[in-house]
Design a protein around this motif. Structure first.
Motif, PDB file in Angstrom:
ATOM      1  N   ASN A   2      35.835 -26.822  26.719  1.00 51.31           N
ATOM      2  CA  ASN A   2      36.672 -27.796  26.038  1.00 51.31           C
ATOM      3  C   ASN A   2      37.764 -28.289  26.979  1.00 51.31           C
ATOM      4  O   ASN A   2      38.591 -27.519  27.447  1.00 51.31           O
ATOM      5  CB  ASN A   2      37.305 -27.131  24.815  1.00 51.31           C
ATOM      6  CG  ASN A   2      38.072 -28.106  23.959  1.00 51.31           C
ATOM      7  OD1 ASN A   2      38.386 -29.208  24.390  1.00 51.31           O
ATOM      8  ND2 ASN A   2      38.372 -27.700  22.735  1.00 51.31           N
ATOM      9  N   ASP A   3      37.766 -29.615  27.251  1.00 49.98           N
ATOM     10  CA  ASP A   3      38.753 -30.179  28.175  1.00 49.98           C
ATOM     11  C   ASP A   3      40.175 -30.056  27.637  1.00 49.98           C
ATOM     12  O   ASP A   3      41.133 -30.219  28.379  1.00 49.98           O
ATOM     13  CB  ASP A   3      38.437 -31.656  28.458  1.00 49.98           C
ATOM     14  CG  ASP A   3      37.248 -31.808  29.400  1.00 49.98           C
ATOM     15  OD1 ASP A   3      36.914 -30.814  30.074  1.00 49.98           O
ATOM     16  OD2 ASP A   3      36.659 -32.897  29.432  1.00 49.98           O
ATOM     17  N   ASP A   4      40.312 -29.785  26.303  1.00 49.55           N
ATOM     18  CA  ASP A   4      41.644 -29.656  25.743  1.00 49.55           C
ATOM     19  C   ASP A   4      42.324 -28.379  26.229  1.00 49.55           C
ATOM     20  O   ASP A   4      43.533 -28.272  26.208  1.00 49.55           O
ATOM     21  CB  ASP A   4      41.546 -29.664  24.217  1.00 49.55           C
ATOM     22  CG  ASP A   4      42.914 -29.649  23.558  1.00 49.55           C
ATOM     23  OD1 ASP A   4      43.139 -28.799  22.682  1.00 49.55           O
ATOM     24  OD2 ASP A   4      43.743 -30.481  23.926  1.00 49.55           O
ATOM     25  N   HIS A   5      41.534 -27.408  26.634  1.00 44.45           N
ATOM     26  CA  HIS A   5      42.075 -26.148  27.124  1.00 44.45           C
ATOM     27  C   HIS A   5      41.796 -26.019  28.619  1.00 44.45           C
ATOM     28  O   HIS A   5      40.687 -26.291  29.071  1.00 44.45           O
ATOM     29  CB  HIS A   5      41.459 -24.961  26.381  1.00 44.45           C
ATOM     30  CG  HIS A   5      41.757 -24.934  24.920  1.00 44.45           C
ATOM     31  ND1 HIS A   5      43.044 -24.879  24.429  1.00 44.45           N
ATOM     32  CD2 HIS A   5      40.940 -24.963  23.838  1.00 44.45           C
ATOM     33  CE1 HIS A   5      43.007 -24.865  23.101  1.00 44.45           C
ATOM     34  NE2 HIS A   5      41.756 -24.921  22.721  1.00 44.45           N
ATOM     35  N   PRO A   6      42.790 -25.593  29.379  1.00 45.73           N
ATOM     36  CA  PRO A   6      42.575 -25.459  30.826  1.00 45.73           C
ATOM     37  C   PRO A   6      41.671 -24.276  31.151  1.00 45.73           C
ATOM     38  O   PRO A   6      41.358 -23.434  30.294  1.00 45.73           O
ATOM     39  CB  PRO A   6      43.987 -25.245  31.372  1.00 45.73           C
ATOM     40  CG  PRO A   6      44.775 -24.717  30.219  1.00 45.73           C
ATOM     41  CD  PRO A   6      44.160 -25.296  28.984  1.00 45.73           C
ATOM     42  N   VAL A   7      41.253 -24.242  32.396  1.00 43.93           N
ATOM     43  CA  VAL A   7      40.506 -23.109  32.925  1.00 43.93           C
ATOM     44  C   VAL A   7      41.378 -22.422  33.968  1.00 43.93           C
ATOM     45  O   VAL A   7      42.327 -23.014  34.506  1.00 43.93           O
ATOM     46  CB  VAL A   7      39.165 -23.533  33.542  1.00 43.93           C
ATOM     47  CG1 VAL A   7      38.262 -24.139  32.474  1.00 43.93           C
ATOM     48  CG2 VAL A   7      39.368 -24.503  34.695  1.00 43.93           C
ATOM     49  N   LEU A  65      45.143 -15.364  44.295  1.00 43.41           N
ATOM     50  CA  LEU A  65      45.609 -16.711  43.980  1.00 43.41           C
ATOM     51  C   LEU A  65      45.087 -17.092  42.599  1.00 43.41           C
ATOM     52  O   LEU A  65      43.877 -17.068  42.360  1.00 43.41           O
ATOM     53  CB  LEU A  65      45.099 -17.696  45.032  1.00 43.41           C
ATOM     54  CG  LEU A  65      45.352 -19.189  44.799  1.00 43.41           C
ATOM     55  CD1 LEU A  65      46.839 -19.494  44.756  1.00 43.41           C
ATOM     56  CD2 LEU A  65      44.656 -20.016  45.882  1.00 43.41           C
ATOM     57  N   LEU A  66      45.991 -17.412  41.681  1.00 47.47           N
ATOM     58  CA  LEU A  66      45.627 -17.897  40.352  1.00 47.47           C
ATOM     59  C   LEU A  66      45.847 -19.400  40.309  1.00 47.47           C
ATOM     60  O   LEU A  66      46.926 -19.880  40.676  1.00 47.47           O
ATOM     61  CB  LEU A  66      46.481 -17.223  39.277  1.00 47.47           C
ATOM     62  CG  LEU A  66      46.460 -15.696  39.233  1.00 47.47           C
ATOM     63  CD1 LEU A  66      47.403 -15.186  38.150  1.00 47.47           C
ATOM     64  CD2 LEU A  66      45.062 -15.177  39.008  1.00 47.47           C
ATOM     65  N   ASP A  73      36.795 -26.821  40.751  1.00 44.90           N
ATOM     66  CA  ASP A  73      35.546 -26.620  41.475  1.00 44.90           C
ATOM     67  C   ASP A  73      35.840 -25.797  42.724  1.00 44.90           C
ATOM     68  O   ASP A  73      36.426 -26.306  43.684  1.00 44.90           O
ATOM     69  CB  ASP A  73      34.932 -27.968  41.872  1.00 44.90           C
ATOM     70  CG  ASP A  73      33.587 -27.817  42.552  1.00 44.90           C
ATOM     71  OD1 ASP A  73      33.144 -26.666  42.762  1.00 44.90           O
ATOM     72  OD2 ASP A  73      32.987 -28.854  42.904  1.00 44.90           O
ATOM     73  N   PRO A  74      35.441 -24.515  42.741  1.00 45.84           N
ATOM     74  CA  PRO A  74      35.736 -23.682  43.907  1.00 45.84           C
ATOM     75  C   PRO A  74      35.034 -24.129  45.178  1.00 45.84           C
ATOM     76  O   PRO A  74      35.401 -23.685  46.267  1.00 45.84           O
ATOM     77  CB  PRO A  74      35.259 -22.295  43.470  1.00 45.84           C
ATOM     78  CG  PRO A  74      34.267 -22.540  42.384  1.00 45.84           C
ATOM     79  CD  PRO A  74      34.734 -23.783  41.684  1.00 45.84           C
ATOM     80  N   GLN A  85      36.533 -16.287  40.580  1.00 44.35           N
ATOM     81  CA  GLN A  85      36.027 -16.184  39.218  1.00 44.35           C
ATOM     82  C   GLN A  85      36.778 -17.197  38.361  1.00 44.35           C
ATOM     83  O   GLN A  85      38.006 -17.287  38.443  1.00 44.35           O
ATOM     84  CB  GLN A  85      36.236 -14.774  38.652  1.00 44.35           C
ATOM     85  CG  GLN A  85      35.459 -13.686  39.367  1.00 44.35           C
ATOM     86  CD  GLN A  85      35.779 -12.308  38.820  1.00 44.35           C
ATOM     87  OE1 GLN A  85      36.942 -11.895  38.787  1.00 44.35           O
ATOM     88  NE2 GLN A  85      34.765 -11.588  38.360  1.00 44.35           N
ATOM     89  N   ILE A  86      36.049 -17.964  37.556  1.00 45.60           N
ATOM     90  CA  ILE A  86      36.657 -18.982  36.702  1.00 45.60           C
ATOM     91  C   ILE A  86      36.349 -18.678  35.245  1.00 45.60           C
ATOM     92  O   ILE A  86      35.208 -18.335  34.902  1.00 45.60           O
ATOM     93  CB  ILE A  86      36.155 -20.400  37.071  1.00 45.60           C
ATOM     94  CG1 ILE A  86      36.609 -20.773  38.486  1.00 45.60           C
ATOM     95  CG2 ILE A  86      36.679 -21.436  36.073  1.00 45.60           C
ATOM     96  CD1 ILE A  86      36.194 -22.163  38.918  1.00 45.60           C
ATOM     97  N   LYS A  87      37.371 -18.777  34.404  1.00 48.14           N
ATOM     98  CA  LYS A  87      37.160 -18.563  32.971  1.00 48.14           C
ATOM     99  C   LYS A  87      37.925 -19.608  32.183  1.00 48.14           C
ATOM    100  O   LYS A  87      38.940 -20.152  32.646  1.00 48.14           O
ATOM    101  CB  LYS A  87      37.612 -17.160  32.563  1.00 48.14           C
ATOM    102  CG  LYS A  87      39.117 -16.933  32.653  1.00 48.14           C
ATOM    103  CD  LYS A  87      39.499 -15.558  32.116  1.00 48.14           C
ATOM    104  CE  LYS A  87      41.013 -15.341  32.147  1.00 48.14           C
ATOM    105  NZ  LYS A  87      41.390 -14.009  31.615  1.00 48.14           N
ATOM    106  N   SER A  88      37.445 -19.892  30.986  1.00 45.26           N
ATOM    107  CA  SER A  88      38.163 -20.774  30.085  1.00 45.26           C
ATOM    108  C   SER A  88      39.326 -20.020  29.451  1.00 45.26           C
ATOM    109  O   SER A  88      39.221 -18.833  29.137  1.00 45.26           O
ATOM    110  CB  SER A  88      37.221 -21.269  28.981  1.00 45.26           C
ATOM    111  OG  SER A  88      37.959 -21.930  27.959  1.00 45.26           O
ATOM    112  N   LEU A  89      40.435 -20.712  29.261  1.00 43.26           N
ATOM    113  CA  LEU A  89      41.590 -20.113  28.587  1.00 43.26           C
ATOM    114  C   LEU A  89      41.606 -20.413  27.084  1.00 43.26           C
ATOM    115  O   LEU A  89      42.566 -20.098  26.396  1.00 43.26           O
ATOM    116  CB  LEU A  89      42.885 -20.611  29.228  1.00 43.26           C
ATOM    117  CG  LEU A  89      43.120 -20.137  30.670  1.00 43.26           C
ATOM    118  CD1 LEU A  89      44.408 -20.739  31.221  1.00 43.26           C
ATOM    119  CD2 LEU A  89      43.170 -18.619  30.752  1.00 43.26           C
ATOM    120  N   ALA A  90      40.520 -21.021  26.582  1.00 45.43           N
ATOM    121  CA  ALA A  90      40.459 -21.364  25.159  1.00 45.43           C
ATOM    122  C   ALA A  90      40.697 -20.150  24.261  1.00 45.43           C
ATOM    123  O   ALA A  90      41.438 -20.254  23.271  1.00 45.43           O
ATOM    124  CB  ALA A  90      39.113 -22.019  24.830  1.00 45.43           C
TER     125      ALA A  90
END
Length: 217
Positions: A2-7, A65-66, A73-74, A85-90
């Motif tokens: 969801n683009d409304d929530h950052p990653v 680094l956060l 895009d890494p 590692q990338i995760k959604s913050l939703a």
């Protein structure tokens, strides 16, 4: 996602990488590197448009680094820069509710604008860094505005950063890390602060607020 929530990207930095060594010495270069992870064509304020915030968490043996943004895009990072590692913050945003106990971490640039004595009201004054109890009070106020009632705060000094470009102003950004516990008082205000960051010096590693669940005392 969801683009409304950052990653959020968590990058375990490779200490043997020349680019990592350079970026840890030079906040301007670090900003340029993390901006390589967001899309092109974002206009005159690409960091703001991307919703990009970042922070370096260092221990005696590791540097992490956060990076937070709407999209990341890494592949834009230099080869061998680190493990990402990338995760959604939703889920974090969905969990916010009044009274929720949380643990937090943030690096901030506590400061105020100070006008010279007898200056007229149109004089903006200079930015003055805050330290000690003044900085702690600054964080209490900013946290309250952001929807957090701070219970515990532990300050840790962070090396000040200075923009190294020839066009940059000759000021150092004095950074301070706060860790502690708090309770959510305003979920909407907190969600806004999580998306946009808190305080000044966001291009230099300040402003990214991290939350984790805490046991109520």
């Amino acid at each position: 996602m969801n683009d409304d929530h950052p990653v959020l990207a968590r990058i375990s930095l490779n200490p043997h990488s020349r680019e990592v060594q350079r970026d840890l010495r030079d906040a301007t270069q670090m900003h340029r590197t993390v901006m390589r992870m967001v899309p092109d064509g974002l206009g005159d304020s690409p960091r703001h448009q991307a919703g990009l915030l970042y922070r370096v968490d260092e221990t005696d043996t590791t540097s992490t680094l956060l990076v937070q943004a709407h999209r990341l895009d890494p592949a834009g990072l230099p080869a061998g820069y680190g493990h990402t590692q990338i995760k959604s913050l939703a889920p974090m945003f969905t969990a916010l509710r009044t009274g929720l106990p949380v643990r937090y971490r943030i690096v901030v640039n506590p400061s105020k604008r100070e006008r010279p004595p007898h200056a007229d009201l149109n004089t903006r004054g200079r930015i003055v860094a805050l330290s000690g109890p003044d900085a702690d009070q600054w964080w209490h106020r900013r946290a309250a505005t952001a929807g957090l009632d701070v219970h515990i705060l532990t300050p840790t000094n962070v090396h000040p950063v200075r923009p190294r470009t020839t066009q940059a102003a000759p000021m150092r950004h004095h950074l301070l890390r706060y860790d502690g516990t708090a309770a959510v008082t305003d979920p909407a205000a907190l969600a806004e602060a999580l998306r946009n960051g808190i305080g000044r010096a966001k291009p230099y590693g300040a402003g990214l607020l991290s939350l984790a669940p805490a046991t109520a005392s």
